[in-house]
Design an enzyme around this catalytic site. Structure first.
Site, PDB file in Angstrom:
ATOM      1  N   CYS A   1       0.809  -1.221   0.000  1.00 38.13           N
ATOM      2  CA  CYS A   1       0.000   0.000   0.000  1.00 38.13           C
ATOM      3  C   CYS A   1       0.840   1.268   0.000  1.00 38.13           C
ATOM      4  O   CYS A   1       0.440   2.281  -0.580  1.00 38.13           O
ATOM      5  CB  CYS A   1      -0.965   0.005   1.179  1.00 38.13           C
TER       6      CYS A   1
ATOM      7  N   ASP B   1      -7.868   5.475  -2.193  1.00 35.19           N
ATOM      8  CA  ASP B   1      -7.389   4.240  -1.575  1.00 35.19           C
ATOM      9  C   ASP B   1      -7.550   3.107  -2.583  1.00 35.19           C
ATOM     10  O   ASP B   1      -8.653   2.635  -2.842  1.00 35.19           O
ATOM     11  CB  ASP B   1      -8.184   3.939  -0.295  1.00 35.19           C
TER      12      ASP B   1
ATOM     13  N   HIS C   1      -1.853   0.588   7.188  1.00 35.04           N
ATOM     14  CA  HIS C   1      -2.406   0.846   5.870  1.00 35.04           C
ATOM     15  C   HIS C   1      -2.008   2.270   5.468  1.00 35.04           C
ATOM     16  O   HIS C   1      -1.715   3.107   6.334  1.00 35.04           O
ATOM     17  CB  HIS C   1      -3.928   0.707   5.873  1.00 35.04           C
TER      18      HIS C   1
END
Length: 215
Positions: free
Chosen positions: A19, A91, A75
């Site tokens: 991520c 995202d 994250h």
């Protein structure tokens, strides 16, 4: 509710379980294609984690559950404060609209009404994208087993190296502790985010306040 200004997510590269790199290149692409300011001044990178390195997030593509629940160690997302003062979340791991309005994203992804033990509360490290793109580095060591095999297939591109030649500092961004979180967002906090490599750690209930106060 989510707005109708959705963007085709397939135009952005996405590698599952990386991520931080996804967010890094997402920011670069948004700047390059005119969807953000060329210098990234309207973009912010946010690392989400806590002392236990266990955070519950919903509507995640990697989930095996119908509600999209995943328990991540951390994250990373990108938040944009647009020129019209709207605030959206980018995202690439989310199953929600891309991008999503901040309030909608926070409500659906973190479910604030869902009771968590204090040690599992989420904290947010906010870093100005224009600073992050210069200083961030990752050689992906965190994704290797002791025998050198990959926990997940890495991105096809070369590892990210910082402008000063640093090859790995992801651990510094991931190091998020409750004790480091500021109590309240004020001008000093905003100035720190706009000037410091690692930005500021804030509590979840201060997240929307930060972005409504950014100018």
């Amino acid at each position: 509710m989510a707005s109708s200004a959705a963007v085709d997510v397939s135009q952005f590269d996405h590698t599952p379980y990386y991520c931080e790199e996804n967010a890094y290149f997402l920011c670069k692409n948004l700047c390059a294609n005119g969807m953000a300011q060329p210098d990234g001044s309207d973009l912010y990178i946010i690392f989400i984690s806590n002392d236990k390195k266990q955070i519950a997030l919903w509507h995640q593509k990697a989930s095996k559950f119908t509600d999209g629940l995943v328990l991540w160690d951390y994250h990373v997302i990108c938040v944009q404060r647009k020129t019209d003062s709207s605030i959206v979340v980018w995202d690439l791991d989310s199953a929600l609209q891309f991008p999503s309005p901040l309030a909608f994203y926070v409500s659906e992804t973190t479910r604030p009404w869902f009771q968590l033990f204090p040690e599992y509360q989420r904290f947010f490290r906010i870093v100005h994208a224009s600073i992050f793109l210069r200083h961030f580095a990752s050689d992906r060591r965190h994704m290797k087993e002791p025998d050198g095999t990959w926990q997940a297939q890495p991105p096809a591109n070369d590892p990210i190296v910082a402008e000063d030649g640093t090859v790995h500092n992801l651990n510094e961004y991931m190091d998020i502790k409750a004790a480091d979180a500021v109590e309240n967002v004020d001008d000093g906090v905003i100035n720190t985010v706009h000037s410091e490599k690692l930005g500021v750690v804030i509590k979840q209930d201060q997240l929307e306040k930060f972005f409504t106060h950014v100018t």
